[in-house]
Design an enzyme around this catalytic site. Structure first.
Site, mmCIF file in Angstrom:
data_model
loop_
_atom_site.group_PDB
_atom_site.id
_atom_site.type_symbol
_atom_site.label_atom_id
_atom_site.label_comp_id
_atom_site.label_asym_id
_atom_site.label_seq_id
_atom_site.Cartn_x
_atom_site.Cartn_y
_atom_site.Cartn_z
ATOM 1 N N SER A 151 142.340 -16.699 7.994
ATOM 2 C CA SER A 151 142.791 -17.617 6.927
ATOM 3 C C SER A 151 142.257 -17.194 5.557
ATOM 4 O O SER A 151 142.991 -17.210 4.573
ATOM 5 C CB SER A 151 142.341 -19.052 7.228
ATOM 6 O OG SER A 151 143.041 -19.537 8.349
ATOM 7 N N THR B 66 133.737 -20.224 -3.874
ATOM 8 C CA THR B 66 132.490 -20.963 -3.691
ATOM 9 C C THR B 66 131.293 -20.204 -4.265
ATOM 10 O O THR B 66 131.311 -18.967 -4.332
ATOM 11 C CB THR B 66 132.259 -21.209 -2.183
ATOM 12 O OG1 THR B 66 130.940 -21.716 -1.976
ATOM 13 C CG2 THR B 66 132.386 -19.911 -1.378
ATOM 14 N N ASP B 67 130.255 -20.940 -4.599
ATOM 15 C CA ASP B 67 129.019 -20.293 -5.067
ATOM 16 C C ASP B 67 128.285 -19.580 -3.931
ATOM 17 O O ASP B 67 127.374 -18.784 -4.174
ATOM 18 C CB ASP B 67 128.088 -21.305 -5.752
ATOM 19 C CG ASP B 67 127.625 -22.440 -4.849
ATOM 20 O OD1 ASP B 67 128.089 -22.524 -3.687
ATOM 21 O OD2 ASP B 67 126.809 -23.261 -5.312
ATOM 22 N N GLU B 68 128.702 -19.863 -2.674
ATOM 23 C CA GLU B 68 128.005 -19.241 -1.542
ATOM 24 C C GLU B 68 128.197 -17.732 -1.492
ATOM 25 O O GLU B 68 127.461 -17.034 -0.795
ATOM 26 C CB GLU B 68 128.453 -19.884 -0.223
ATOM 27 C CG GLU B 68 128.118 -21.361 -0.181
ATOM 28 C CD GLU B 68 128.220 -22.001 1.196
ATOM 29 O OE1 GLU B 68 128.189 -21.288 2.206
ATOM 30 O OE2 GLU B 68 128.315 -23.234 1.241
ATOM 31 N N TYR C 168 131.307 -17.314 6.849
ATOM 32 C CA TYR C 168 132.159 -18.040 5.895
ATOM 33 C C TYR C 168 132.062 -17.419 4.503
ATOM 34 O O TYR C 168 133.065 -17.044 3.902
ATOM 35 C CB TYR C 168 131.765 -19.524 5.840
ATOM 36 C CG TYR C 168 132.273 -20.235 4.601
ATOM 37 C CD1 TYR C 168 133.640 -20.459 4.420
ATOM 38 C CD2 TYR C 168 131.395 -20.675 3.593
ATOM 39 C CE1 TYR C 168 134.128 -21.092 3.274
ATOM 40 C CE2 TYR C 168 131.869 -21.306 2.458
ATOM 41 C CZ TYR C 168 133.234 -21.511 2.304
ATOM 42 O OH TYR C 168 133.705 -22.133 1.168
ATOM 43 N N SER C 169 130.836 -17.306 3.987
ATOM 44 C CA SER C 169 130.712 -16.841 2.600
ATOM 45 C C SER C 169 131.113 -15.371 2.475
ATOM 46 O O SER C 169 131.614 -14.946 1.428
ATOM 47 C CB SER C 169 129.307 -17.095 2.057
ATOM 48 O OG SER C 169 128.301 -16.611 2.898
ATOM 49 N N THR D 75 133.617 -14.008 4.079
ATOM 50 C CA THR D 75 135.084 -13.964 3.957
ATOM 51 C C THR D 75 135.540 -14.488 2.599
ATOM 52 O O THR D 75 136.532 -14.000 2.050
ATOM 53 C CB THR D 75 135.785 -14.758 5.082
ATOM 54 O OG1 THR D 75 135.363 -16.127 5.041
ATOM 55 C CG2 THR D 75 135.507 -14.154 6.447
ATOM 56 N N LYS D 76 134.823 -15.454 2.036
ATOM 57 C CA LYS D 76 135.183 -15.919 0.684
ATOM 58 C C LYS D 76 134.887 -14.804 -0.329
ATOM 59 O O LYS D 76 135.657 -14.587 -1.273
ATOM 60 C CB LYS D 76 134.427 -17.206 0.319
ATOM 61 C CG LYS D 76 134.830 -18.440 1.108
ATOM 62 C CD LYS D 76 136.302 -18.834 0.926
ATOM 63 C CE LYS D 76 136.605 -19.369 -0.472
ATOM 64 N NZ LYS D 76 137.990 -19.916 -0.553
ATOM 65 N N LYS E 196 121.455 -36.776 10.904
ATOM 66 C CA LYS E 196 120.833 -35.544 11.417
ATOM 67 C C LYS E 196 120.526 -34.597 10.268
ATOM 68 O O LYS E 196 121.423 -34.200 9.523
ATOM 69 C CB LYS E 196 121.796 -34.824 12.377
ATOM 70 C CG LYS E 196 122.402 -35.717 13.460
ATOM 71 C CD LYS E 196 121.401 -36.122 14.520
ATOM 72 C CE LYS E 196 122.072 -36.976 15.589
ATOM 73 N NZ LYS E 196 121.119 -37.843 16.295
ATOM 74 N N ARG F 157 121.094 -28.073 -2.591
ATOM 75 C CA ARG F 157 122.503 -27.880 -2.928
ATOM 76 C C ARG F 157 122.725 -28.474 -4.315
ATOM 77 O O ARG F 157 122.039 -29.420 -4.723
ATOM 78 C CB ARG F 157 123.409 -28.573 -1.890
ATOM 79 C CG ARG F 157 123.291 -27.985 -0.466
ATOM 80 C CD ARG F 157 123.786 -26.559 -0.440
ATOM 81 N NE ARG F 157 123.739 -25.893 0.849
ATOM 82 C CZ ARG F 157 122.760 -25.080 1.251
ATOM 83 N NH1 ARG F 157 121.703 -24.871 0.466
ATOM 84 N NH2 ARG F 157 122.831 -24.456 2.408
ATOM 85 N N GLY G 194 120.349 -18.496 9.443
ATOM 86 C CA GLY G 194 120.574 -17.873 8.129
ATOM 87 C C GLY G 194 120.719 -18.870 6.998
ATOM 88 O O GLY G 194 121.280 -18.551 5.947
ATOM 89 N N HIS G 195 120.217 -20.083 7.190
ATOM 90 C CA HIS G 195 120.418 -21.214 6.268
ATOM 91 C C HIS G 195 120.040 -20.867 4.818
ATOM 92 O O HIS G 195 118.868 -20.605 4.530
ATOM 93 C CB HIS G 195 119.555 -22.374 6.765
ATOM 94 C CG HIS G 195 119.970 -23.706 6.248
ATOM 95 N ND1 HIS G 195 119.458 -24.872 6.764
ATOM 96 C CD2 HIS G 195 120.842 -24.074 5.275
ATOM 97 C CE1 HIS G 195 119.992 -25.898 6.131
ATOM 98 N NE2 HIS G 195 120.833 -25.443 5.214
#
Ligand code: NAD
Ligand code: TDX
Length: 331
Positions: A96, A120-122, A147-148, A150-151, A202, A211, A272-273
């Protein structure tokens, strides 16, 4: 203006479409959305008579070519967006986010249509927890998650298509959004709906991760400005000086919902947070005269809590499944 909005049935895209119908009566909006688990027609129910919704994949070249050929501009929101899902199963993110953006680029190239790519800033990776530095347009890309990554790849494709083919595109990289219609898998809606369904919120790890929160309406006003007045080929960073650590946000949610501030569970941390995100949005403010309107986070958060209370029918059917998936992942 005939506007094609990809991903217009998702969180930010639906808010964008609502604002377009409300504030831009001259805009003729078509939404292209695959209606994945993250997109729903219900998010567009109140504007259903004002927009055309096409259910389809942004990686479907024939469909995208036809729709782009009917548009004056494309705002490209469609993407897989949840970091935890990317860690569990990255393949849909490649399809995607990378192939999807490639498909949009080829169509706008063929038809000479203006494109705004929402990112995104990621893509910049993360910052030191207690540092003062912030991301700027010249920060090197250093994505941490599938995710980041691929962005970041999608942003690079847009830059290359501008340079090599003269595609008329802009890019924006925004920080964490909050507001109505955000999927209950994401941090703030998850905690609100946990409280509303009698579950305990949680928190990943110690909750020290920072963030940079922005209200979705402020993000979308910036997207409109860049679309209309941005310089072709440029990247604009969008952020509202909203840095907060996760523990503080969670305590705000609990307090605003009348719960004890310690009424939550610590769960295992994300792999990897990223430690901290922070945006320097000076060029957007100085050149395009953008400023956020939602400047008080607690007020915006209280309004968001009210929205989830009032719109249980929108999220209720998703909630048990989302929590079952989180339980399988130990979170
Ligand atoms: P979301 O997951 O709520 O919505 C994504 C939408 O895209 C959904 O409606 C989904 O059905 C659709 N979609 C996914 N794959 C598709 C495909 N192959 N073809 C057609 N449609 C498809 O995401 P969101 O939070 O609204 O994010 C929108 C965009 O903004 C994304 O590109 C994301 O990277 C970016 N962004 C999000 C944030 C944030 O905090 N949420 C911050 C900065 C940038
Ligand atoms: O239950 C949770 N508990 C928790 O502590 C969840 C779901 C998240 N978290 C933490 C992880 C992050 O530090 O909260 C923070 C925010 O998590 P997410 O809502 O998953 O967002 P994030 O990973 O920061 O990415 C979001 O912002 C940038 C969007 O999902 C991306 O699409 C966007 O690009």
């Amino acid at each position: 203006m005939r506007l094609l909005v990809t991903g217009g049935a998702g969180f930010i895209g639906a808010n964008f479409v609502h604002a377009a119908v409300r504030e831009r009566p001259d805009a003729d909006v078509t939404v292209l959305d695959a209606l994945t688990y993250a997109g729903s027609r219900e998010s567009l129910a109140t504007v259903a008579a004002d927009v055309r919704v096409v259910e389809g994949d942004v990686a479907d070249a024939a469909l995208v070519d036809r729709l782009v050929g009917e548009a004056d501009a494309v705002v490209h929101f469609a993407a897989e967006t949840h970091v935890d899902n990317a860690l569990a199963e990255p393949e849909p993110f490649l399809r995607s986010n990378v192939i999807g953006t490639f498909t949009v680029l080829e169509a706008v190239r063929r038809h000479g249509v203006r494109l705004h790519h929402v990112s995104t800033d990621e893509v910049y990776g993360d910052l030191e927890l207690d540092g003062q530095d912030r991301f700027t347009e010249s920060t090197p890309y250093n994505p941490s998650s599938p995710y980041s990554a691929t962005k970041a790849a999608s942003d690079m494709l847009v830059r290359a298509w501008v340079r090599s083919y003269g595609v008329a595109a802009t890019i924006s990289n925004c920080s964490n959004n909050y507001g109505p219609f955000q999927h209950v898998e994401k941090f703030i809606p998850r905690q609100i709906t946990n409280v509303l369904t009698g579950r305990r919120p949680k928190l990943y790890g110690a909750g020290t991760n920072v963030r940079d929160w922005i209200h979705v309406e402020d993000h979308n006003r910036a997207v409109w400005l860049v679309l209309e007045r941005g310089t072709i080929g440029r990247t604009y960073l969008i952020g509202a000086d909203g840095e907060r650590d996760n523990l503080s946000v969670l305590k705000d949610v609990l307090r605003l919902m009348g719960r004890d501030e310690d009424d939550f569970d610590h769960v295992p941390d994300r792999a990897g947070h990223d430690a901290r995100y922070a945006i320097d949005s000076t060029p957007l403010r100085e050149e395009l005269h953008w400023a956020p309107k939602h400047t008080d986070f607690e007020t915006g958060l209280a309004e968001t809590i009210d929205w989830y209370r009032a719109n249980e029918s929108w999220w209720r059917s998703m909630k048990d499944g989302v929590e079952a998936t989180y339980a399988e992942r130990g979170r």
